[in-house]
Design a protein around this motif. Sequence first.
Motif, PDB file in Angstrom:
ATOM      1  N   GLY A  38       9.348   0.555  -7.293  1.00 58.26           N
ATOM      2  CA  GLY A  38      10.338   0.137  -6.301  1.00 58.26           C
ATOM      3  C   GLY A  38       9.690  -0.629  -5.163  1.00 58.26           C
ATOM      4  N   LYS A  39      10.498  -0.937  -4.173  1.00 55.36           N
ATOM      5  CA  LYS A  39      10.035  -1.759  -3.046  1.00 55.36           C
ATOM      6  C   LYS A  39       9.348  -0.891  -1.993  1.00 55.36           C
ATOM      7  CE  LYS A  39      11.533  -5.273   0.269  1.00 55.36           C
ATOM      8  NZ  LYS A  39      12.671  -6.068   0.787  1.00 55.36           N
ATOM      9  N   ILE A  40       8.172  -1.329  -1.563  1.00 60.28           N
ATOM     10  CA  ILE A  40       7.447  -0.661  -0.477  1.00 60.28           C
ATOM     11  C   ILE A  40       8.001  -1.193   0.844  1.00 60.28           C
ATOM     12  CG2 ILE A  40       5.211  -0.327   0.624  1.00 60.28           C
ATOM     13  CD1 ILE A  40       3.917  -0.637  -2.128  1.00 60.28           C
ATOM     14  N   GLU A  41       8.613  -0.302   1.628  1.00 60.63           N
ATOM     15  CA  GLU A  41       9.235  -0.718   2.885  1.00 60.63           C
ATOM     16  C   GLU A  41       8.221  -0.834   4.019  1.00 60.63           C
ATOM     17  OE1 GLU A  41      12.214  -1.695   2.907  1.00 60.63           O
ATOM     18  OE2 GLU A  41      12.991  -0.888   1.012  1.00 60.63           O
ATOM     19  N   ALA A  42       7.243   0.079   4.029  1.00 56.95           N
ATOM     20  CA  ALA A  42       6.203   0.047   5.061  1.00 56.95           C
ATOM     21  C   ALA A  42       4.878   0.401   4.409  1.00 56.95           C
ATOM     22  CB  ALA A  42       6.528   1.028   6.183  1.00 56.95           C
ATOM     23  N   PHE A  43       3.807  -0.247   4.881  1.00 53.04           N
ATOM     24  CA  PHE A  43       2.491  -0.046   4.263  1.00 53.04           C
ATOM     25  C   PHE A  43       1.422  -0.265   5.303  1.00 53.04           C
ATOM     26  CE2 PHE A  43      -1.121  -1.189   1.502  1.00 53.04           C
ATOM     27  CZ  PHE A  43      -1.014  -0.222   0.504  1.00 53.04           C
ATOM     28  N   HIS A  44       0.701   0.808   5.652  1.00 52.55           N
ATOM     29  CA  HIS A  44      -0.389   0.708   6.617  1.00 52.55           C
ATOM     30  C   HIS A  44      -1.602   1.419   6.044  1.00 52.55           C
ATOM     31  CE1 HIS A  44      -2.722   0.821  10.307  1.00 52.55           C
ATOM     32  NE2 HIS A  44      -2.896   2.116  10.118  1.00 52.55           N
ATOM     33  N   THR A  45      -2.716   0.687   5.909  1.00 46.73           N
ATOM     34  CA  THR A  45      -3.924   1.282   5.354  1.00 46.73           C
ATOM     35  C   THR A  45      -4.801   1.837   6.472  1.00 46.73           C
ATOM     36  OG1 THR A  45      -5.044  -0.867   5.396  1.00 46.73           O
ATOM     37  CG2 THR A  45      -3.956  -0.221   3.347  1.00 46.73           C
ATOM     38  N   PRO A  46      -5.445   2.984   6.211  1.00 46.36           N
ATOM     39  CA  PRO A  46      -6.327   3.570   7.222  1.00 46.36           C
ATOM     40  C   PRO A  46      -7.654   2.826   7.307  1.00 46.36           C
ATOM     41  CG  PRO A  46      -6.402   4.857   5.215  1.00 46.36           C
ATOM     42  CD  PRO A  46      -5.361   3.793   4.994  1.00 46.36           C
ATOM     43  N   GLY A  47      -8.363   3.045   8.387  1.00 46.77           N
ATOM     44  CA  GLY A  47      -9.680   2.441   8.572  1.00 46.77           C
ATOM     45  C   GLY A  47     -10.641   3.467   9.131  1.00 46.77           C
ATOM     46  N   GLY A  48     -11.582   3.012   9.938  1.00 47.00           N
ATOM     47  CA  GLY A  48     -12.547   3.919  10.545  1.00 47.00           C
ATOM     48  C   GLY A  48     -13.822   4.014   9.731  1.00 47.00           C
ATOM     49  N   PRO A  49     -14.828   4.684  10.272  1.00 45.29           N
ATOM     50  CA  PRO A  49     -16.133   4.783   9.609  1.00 45.29           C
ATOM     51  C   PRO A  49     -16.034   5.361   8.204  1.00 45.29           C
ATOM     52  CG  PRO A  49     -16.271   5.601  11.862  1.00 45.29           C
ATOM     53  CD  PRO A  49     -14.821   5.376  11.572  1.00 45.29           C
ATOM     54  N   GLY A  50     -16.737   4.704   7.281  1.00 46.67           N
ATOM     55  CA  GLY A  50     -16.875   5.240   5.932  1.00 46.67           C
ATOM     56  C   GLY A  50     -15.661   5.119   5.033  1.00 46.67           C
ATOM     57  N   ILE A  51     -14.666   4.333   5.396  1.00 47.23           N
ATOM     58  CA  ILE A  51     -13.447   4.232   4.584  1.00 47.23           C
ATOM     59  C   ILE A  51     -13.302   2.834   3.983  1.00 47.23           C
ATOM     60  CG2 ILE A  51     -10.917   4.326   4.593  1.00 47.23           C
ATOM     61  CD1 ILE A  51     -12.297   7.049   4.793  1.00 47.23           C
ATOM     62  N   ARG A  52     -13.038   2.807   2.694  1.00 50.82           N
ATOM     63  CA  ARG A  52     -12.773   1.566   1.968  1.00 50.82           C
ATOM     64  C   ARG A  52     -11.447   1.722   1.213  1.00 50.82           C
ATOM     65  NH1 ARG A  52     -16.609  -0.611  -3.077  1.00 50.82           N
ATOM     66  NH2 ARG A  52     -14.984  -1.754  -4.219  1.00 50.82           N
ATOM     67  N   ILE A  53     -10.609   0.711   1.267  1.00 56.29           N
ATOM     68  CA  ILE A  53      -9.340   0.729   0.530  1.00 56.29           C
ATOM     69  C   ILE A  53      -9.314  -0.457  -0.421  1.00 56.29           C
ATOM     70  CG2 ILE A  53      -6.825   0.781   0.673  1.00 56.29           C
ATOM     71  CD1 ILE A  53      -8.084   3.075   2.188  1.00 56.29           C
ATOM     72  N   ASP A  54      -9.156  -0.197  -1.702  1.00 55.40           N
ATOM     73  CA  ASP A  54      -8.966  -1.257  -2.697  1.00 55.40           C
ATOM     74  C   ASP A  54      -7.501  -1.208  -3.134  1.00 55.40           C
ATOM     75  OD1 ASP A  54     -11.679  -1.589  -2.462  1.00 55.40           O
ATOM     76  OD2 ASP A  54     -12.079  -1.618  -4.617  1.00 55.40           O
ATOM     77  N   THR A  55      -6.752  -2.237  -2.808  1.00 56.79           N
ATOM     78  CA  THR A  55      -5.331  -2.248  -3.142  1.00 56.79           C
ATOM     79  C   THR A  55      -4.809  -3.668  -3.224  1.00 56.79           C
ATOM     80  OG1 THR A  55      -3.134  -1.393  -2.511  1.00 56.79           O
ATOM     81  CG2 THR A  55      -4.578  -2.109  -0.715  1.00 56.79           C
ATOM     82  N   ALA A  56      -3.734  -3.831  -3.974  1.00 58.13           N
ATOM     83  CA  ALA A  56      -3.031  -5.110  -4.020  1.00 58.13           C
ATOM     84  C   ALA A  56      -1.605  -4.944  -3.513  1.00 58.13           C
ATOM     85  CB  ALA A  56      -3.021  -5.668  -5.441  1.00 58.13           C
ATOM     86  N   ALA A  57      -1.315  -3.783  -2.920  1.00 63.20           N
ATOM     87  CA  ALA A  57       0.028  -3.511  -2.403  1.00 63.20           C
ATOM     88  C   ALA A  57       0.145  -3.971  -0.949  1.00 63.20           C
ATOM     89  CB  ALA A  57       0.342  -2.026  -2.519  1.00 63.20           C
ATOM     90  N   TYR A  58       1.388  -4.154  -0.499  1.00 69.80           N
ATOM     91  CA  TYR A  58       1.646  -4.550   0.883  1.00 69.80           C
ATOM     92  C   TYR A  58       3.106  -4.258   1.202  1.00 69.80           C
ATOM     93  CZ  TYR A  58       3.506  -8.711  -1.520  1.00 69.80           C
ATOM     94  OH  TYR A  58       4.202  -9.551  -2.358  1.00 69.80           O
ATOM     95  N   ALA A  59       3.457  -4.282   2.477  1.00 69.41           N
ATOM     96  CA  ALA A  59       4.837  -4.051   2.884  1.00 69.41           C
ATOM     97  C   ALA A  59       5.724  -5.162   2.327  1.00 69.41           C
ATOM     98  CB  ALA A  59       4.945  -3.991   4.395  1.00 69.41           C
ATOM     99  N   GLY A  60       6.786  -4.782   1.635  1.00 67.86           N
ATOM    100  CA  GLY A  60       7.675  -5.758   1.015  1.00 67.86           C
ATOM    101  C   GLY A  60       7.389  -5.975  -0.458  1.00 67.86           C
TER     102      GLY A  60
END
Length: 453
Positions: A352-374
Amino acid sequence: MFKKILIANRGEIALRVINACRELGIKTVAVYSEADKDSLHVKFADECICIGPPQSYKSYLHIPSIIAAAEITGADAIHPGYGFLAENAQFAEVCKSCGITFIGPEPDHIRLMGDKAVARQTVMKKNVPVVPGSEGGLSDIGELKSLAAKIGYPVILKASAGGGGKGMRVVWSEDELQSQFETAKNEAMAAFGNPEIYLEKYIVNPRHIEIQIVADKFGHVIYLGERECSIQRNHQKIIEEAPSSVLTDDLRKAMGQAAKKVASAIGYSNVGTVEFLLDKDNNFYFMEMNTRIQVEHTVTEGITDIDLVKLQIELAAGEKLKLKQKDIRITGHAIECRVNAEDPKTFMPSPGKIEAFHTPGGPGIRIDTAAYAGYTVPPYYDSMIAKVIAHGRNREEAIARMKRALEMFLIEGIKTNIPLHLKILEDEFFIKGEINTHFMEEFFRRNEISGTE
């Protein structure tokens, strides 16, 4: 070095390859199905070309369309990512016959290690320990009963051409052997077009440990430590970490040397993963070899600071491996959580549709994704939409960073398995590192979750 690489995949792994290519100064071509026209890999590649309708067999698995796309765009190499055609020997052969470099091992190596029974025989000749079992595929129930009785129950039936838990059945007594044999054969035929089954002793409550190897075309092979992949549901990995909390330096070296023997036995080149079962007495047994980049390659990158995808490309281009075994240093601890678009209670997919999408950050964090809001998560493919990787000075810090990241990962509009991950990270047995391939079954029982779809 290549001038242009076509990426025969989608989602986060396609973006991962694009990132590596940009650092190497290589142009990229994204292929996409009609369902993926708004995907990020399409946006960020230098060129893109539609290869068919949403169904995988008409697009990402359709070899003629992918080869045509490579020829039209002038790509001189193809990176298959993982899944789809990544371990398809025929695809690698077609690439070769068309003068296009397949970024991976030789077709014969894919075929040899793809046949689990033949792979067993190959590594046994190099004195790599294997789980007691049949020397090849079995078709006669009488022969099967005789061998099972000799080995001792429980035993496990596996598809020779299999993977992902399909065509796999645990048999606890002779009474259920025939019915489970027929079920495994039918599953294997449906999933892989090959009904051949082989038999192994079933190791009760083992750990699933895999060794990352890297090899060039000049016979140099090294290993980059291990990954602990015991947290699984239905034989599908959920959480991976590196290093394993139970391996000593001596055991790590012994498993690493065994993995190098497997690669050297067939003259393997490029990256690969040799998978082992580790029993409660720290005896390890060869299980299989994956001839591609793994989903969980990120945790190895976290503890070694080595870009495995760039290495894949450089090795496929014929470069010598610059690293030696003595150069490999393991630093800290890394954990990966696979974020899936699914109901955390029923495990049903949640496209389904992703209405909101916020990835975390900070020391030691990596996010691999192709998703986004909308972005609309399509129902046609694997449900994984992101990988969260946490790196810390030790396992405790990695767990703390992972919890913090997952708590701050905002995804609205669809359901995800983030609540399940958070529960696992707070589980007392997980925290103590007391895990095995049946951890999730016990976890579900402790938390009164069915664990079934």
